[in-house]
Each structure stands twice: as C-alpha cells, then as structure tokens.
Design a protein around this motif. Sequence first.
Motif, PDB file in Angstrom:
ATOM      1  N   SER A 145       0.826  -1.209   0.000  1.00 46.57           N
ATOM      2  CA  SER A 145       0.000   0.000   0.000  1.00 46.57           C
ATOM      3  C   SER A 145       0.858   1.256   0.000  1.00 46.57           C
ATOM      4  N   ASN A 146       1.955   1.224   0.753  1.00 47.12           N
ATOM      5  CA  ASN A 146       2.846   2.381   0.810  1.00 47.12           C
ATOM      6  C   ASN A 146       3.754   2.470  -0.408  1.00 47.12           C
ATOM      7  N   ARG A 147       4.301   1.339  -0.826  1.00 44.99           N
ATOM      8  CA  ARG A 147       5.229   1.342  -1.959  1.00 44.99           C
ATOM      9  C   ARG A 147       4.552   1.814  -3.242  1.00 44.99           C
ATOM     10  N   THR A 148       3.416   1.254  -3.517  1.00 44.70           N
ATOM     11  CA  THR A 148       2.711   1.595  -4.757  1.00 44.70           C
ATOM     12  C   THR A 148       2.053   2.966  -4.682  1.00 44.70           C
ATOM     13  N   ASN A 149       1.836   3.456  -3.474  1.00 42.70           N
ATOM     14  CA  ASN A 149       1.089   4.676  -3.189  1.00 42.70           C
ATOM     15  C   ASN A 149      -0.414   4.453  -3.318  1.00 42.70           C
ATOM     16  N   LEU A 150      -0.823   3.194  -3.279  1.00 46.24           N
ATOM     17  CA  LEU A 150      -2.240   2.857  -3.370  1.00 46.24           C
ATOM     18  C   LEU A 150      -3.012   3.431  -2.184  1.00 46.24           C
ATOM     19  N   ALA A 151      -2.453   3.259  -0.985  1.00 45.42           N
ATOM     20  CA  ALA A 151      -3.096   3.778   0.223  1.00 45.42           C
ATOM     21  C   ALA A 151      -2.031   3.963   1.291  1.00 45.42           C
ATOM     22  N   PRO A 152      -1.202   4.998   1.175  1.00 42.61           N
ATOM     23  CA  PRO A 152      -0.094   5.198   2.107  1.00 42.61           C
ATOM     24  C   PRO A 152      -0.573   5.559   3.508  1.00 42.61           C
ATOM     25  N   GLY A 153       0.194   5.098   4.496  1.00 44.54           N
ATOM     26  CA  GLY A 153      -0.122   5.415   5.876  1.00 44.54           C
ATOM     27  C   GLY A 153       1.070   5.121   6.760  1.00 44.54           C
ATOM     28  N   LYS A 154       1.109   5.734   7.944  1.00 42.05           N
ATOM     29  CA  LYS A 154       2.252   5.584   8.851  1.00 42.05           C
ATOM     30  C   LYS A 154       2.198   4.301   9.670  1.00 42.05           C
ATOM     31  N   ASN A 155       1.006   3.718   9.801  1.00 45.73           N
ATOM     32  CA  ASN A 155       0.850   2.483  10.559  1.00 45.73           C
ATOM     33  C   ASN A 155      -0.273   1.653   9.953  1.00 45.73           C
ATOM     34  N   VAL A 156      -0.460   0.439  10.459  1.00 46.65           N
ATOM     35  CA  VAL A 156      -1.428  -0.473   9.838  1.00 46.65           C
ATOM     36  C   VAL A 156      -2.856   0.050   9.946  1.00 46.65           C
ATOM     37  N   VAL A 157      -3.168   0.746  11.030  1.00 49.64           N
ATOM     38  CA  VAL A 157      -4.526   1.279  11.188  1.00 49.64           C
ATOM     39  C   VAL A 157      -4.791   2.373  10.161  1.00 49.64           C
ATOM     40  N   GLU A 158      -3.808   3.244   9.954  1.00 43.34           N
ATOM     41  CA  GLU A 158      -3.949   4.302   8.947  1.00 43.34           C
ATOM     42  C   GLU A 158      -4.137   3.704   7.555  1.00 43.34           C
ATOM     43  N   VAL A 159      -3.354   2.677   7.235  1.00 42.04           N
ATOM     44  CA  VAL A 159      -3.460   2.041   5.914  1.00 42.04           C
ATOM     45  C   VAL A 159      -4.817   1.366   5.758  1.00 42.04           C
ATOM     46  N   GLU A 160      -5.270   0.687   6.800  1.00 43.09           N
ATOM     47  CA  GLU A 160      -6.583   0.037   6.735  1.00 43.09           C
ATOM     48  C   GLU A 160      -7.687   1.057   6.488  1.00 43.09           C
ATOM     49  N   GLU A 161      -7.655   2.148   7.243  1.00 42.80           N
ATOM     50  CA  GLU A 161      -8.684   3.187   7.090  1.00 42.80           C
ATOM     51  C   GLU A 161      -8.638   3.806   5.698  1.00 42.80           C
ATOM     52  N   LYS A 162      -7.427   3.996   5.183  1.00 43.24           N
ATOM     53  CA  LYS A 162      -7.283   4.583   3.838  1.00 43.24           C
ATOM     54  C   LYS A 162      -7.803   3.613   2.774  1.00 43.24           C
ATOM     55  N   LEU A 163      -7.448   2.338   2.902  1.00 43.74           N
ATOM     56  CA  LEU A 163      -7.919   1.343   1.939  1.00 43.74           C
ATOM     57  C   LEU A 163      -9.442   1.266   1.925  1.00 43.74           C
ATOM     58  N   LEU A 164     -10.041   1.229   3.097  1.00 45.22           N
ATOM     59  CA  LEU A 164     -11.503   1.155   3.173  1.00 45.22           C
ATOM     60  C   LEU A 164     -12.165   2.390   2.568  1.00 45.22           C
ATOM     61  N   LYS A 165     -11.451   3.500   2.606  1.00 47.68           N
ATOM     62  CA  LYS A 165     -11.986   4.751   2.057  1.00 47.68           C
ATOM     63  C   LYS A 165     -11.853   4.827   0.548  1.00 47.68           C
ATOM     64  N   VAL A 166     -10.719   4.365   0.016  1.00 49.01           N
ATOM     65  CA  VAL A 166     -10.451   4.592  -1.418  1.00 49.01           C
ATOM     66  C   VAL A 166     -10.739   3.384  -2.310  1.00 49.01           C
ATOM     67  N   ILE A 167     -10.866   2.179  -1.729  1.00 49.48           N
ATOM     68  CA  ILE A 167     -11.144   1.001  -2.548  1.00 49.48           C
ATOM     69  C   ILE A 167     -12.650   0.917  -2.837  1.00 49.48           C
ATOM     70  N   PRO A 168     -13.058   0.893  -4.102  1.00 50.47           N
ATOM     71  CA  PRO A 168     -14.478   0.778  -4.422  1.00 50.47           C
ATOM     72  C   PRO A 168     -15.076  -0.515  -3.872  1.00 50.47           C
ATOM     73  N   ASP A 169     -16.356  -0.475  -3.562  1.00 49.72           N
ATOM     74  CA  ASP A 169     -17.026  -1.612  -2.921  1.00 49.72           C
ATOM     75  C   ASP A 169     -16.861  -2.922  -3.680  1.00 49.72           C
ATOM     76  N   GLU A 170     -16.857  -2.858  -5.007  1.00 48.01           N
ATOM     77  CA  GLU A 170     -16.795  -4.094  -5.794  1.00 48.01           C
ATOM     78  C   GLU A 170     -15.481  -4.859  -5.600  1.00 48.01           C
ATOM     79  N   PHE A 171     -14.461  -4.177  -5.086  1.00 45.70           N
ATOM     80  CA  PHE A 171     -13.151  -4.813  -4.898  1.00 45.70           C
ATOM     81  C   PHE A 171     -12.839  -5.153  -3.434  1.00 45.70           C
ATOM     82  N   LYS A 172     -13.629  -4.650  -2.505  1.00 37.26           N
ATOM     83  CA  LYS A 172     -13.256  -4.742  -1.083  1.00 37.26           C
ATOM     84  C   LYS A 172     -13.174  -6.167  -0.557  1.00 37.26           C
TER      85      LYS A 172
END
Length: 210
Positions: A145-172
């Motif tokens: 998530s950080n390397r690709t810049n798909l959903a960067p975050g400083k910790n796992v909780v930040e990355v999880e929250e970002k992924l849930l926000k930016v990933i469309p429902d059909e892919f979740k």
Amino acid sequence: MNKTKRIAILERLRENNPSPTTELNFNSPFELLIAVLLSAQATDVGVNKATHKLFAVANTPQAILDLGLEKVREYIKTIGLFNTKAVNVMKTCEILVNNYNGQVPENRDALESLPGVGRKTANVVLNTAFKWPTIAVDTHIFRVSNRTNLAPGKNVVEVEEKLLKVIPDEFKLDCHHWLILHGRYTCIARKPRCVSCIIEDLCEYKEKTN
C-alpha cells in the motif's frame, strides 16, 4: 494516486486472480480462526503442516479442550511462540464453548475479545469466513500500500482506514487477498520483483528494480 490508476490496479489484480483466498487451509470458521491465531510470526506453510495433524484429531472448540493443553502444544511445537499460542488456543476454545455455543461469533468486538485475537485476525475471519468487506493489514499489505502509493499510511490502522476509504465496494471483499499475495510473491520486502509485476507501469514506487 488518482482514482483511475487505483481502479486499473485492482482490475488487473482481479483479472490475474478472480477468486483469491487465504493460503491457510481450513474447512470451517473455527479452523480458520485457529489457523490465523497460530500464523503470527509464522509462515502459512508451517501453520498448515501443524493444523493438518491437529484438525485431524480435534477441529472444534470442545474437541480441542478435550485434547488438553499439553497435546495441543505437541501438535503446534514447530510454530514460533507455540507455548503462548497453545495457551491462547485453549482459552479461546473455552470462551467459545461457554459463551457462544462452540461457534465463532460473527462480530468484531466478540472476536477481538478472544485471547490472541487482535484486529488483523478478526478482519481475516470476518472477511474470509463470513464474507465481510474488511481489509486486514499485515506487513505485506502495509508495504504494498505504501510502496505503490495505493493507500499510504504511517501504521497499519492508517493504511486500513485509507484502503476502506479509497477502494471501491466491488473490490473490497477480495482486496486483502490480492494485496497480501502480491506482497508475498512479487512486491517482496528486500527487492521487489518489478520486472515480473503486472502493475509495474501503474505503481508509483520510485526505486523500481530492473
């Protein structure tokens, strides 16, 4: 990363693996719960070898309790931190029998209250066993998530929250599995295999390998 590029990445991962799942072997929500609990700081291959023998003789909470702590330890002794994990398995089974009629609860708070079960384990069980659109973030997913810049975050909780926000429902539902497999086999920690990466042209990592 913009939305168009993000969706393109997910579409390629889906096309490459339309029906992803965990590499842990399981036949019930309980088996999955125990396998994930055992997988901390251990490989899926190592866990599968241990649970193959364990589940053959005990694959319900009551059966595990009947087996007893010492025998559970013996079955999982090849896994890291097996002493602590064996105790957590027994305590978890006791709670499942006493409070949930021997069933794995389909509830985040209930799962996270079990010994040895944290947010990541709860997310895996909810996603894989109960088909919740959750995204469990481990070291592989955090890195990808950080390397690709798909959903960067400083910790796992930040990355999880970002992924849930930016990933469309059909892919979740499948996103967790796509990202963990990508991190495990392609976007590996020491030297990512960019040459064989199916999303290399979409990835925003600046230090790609040849």
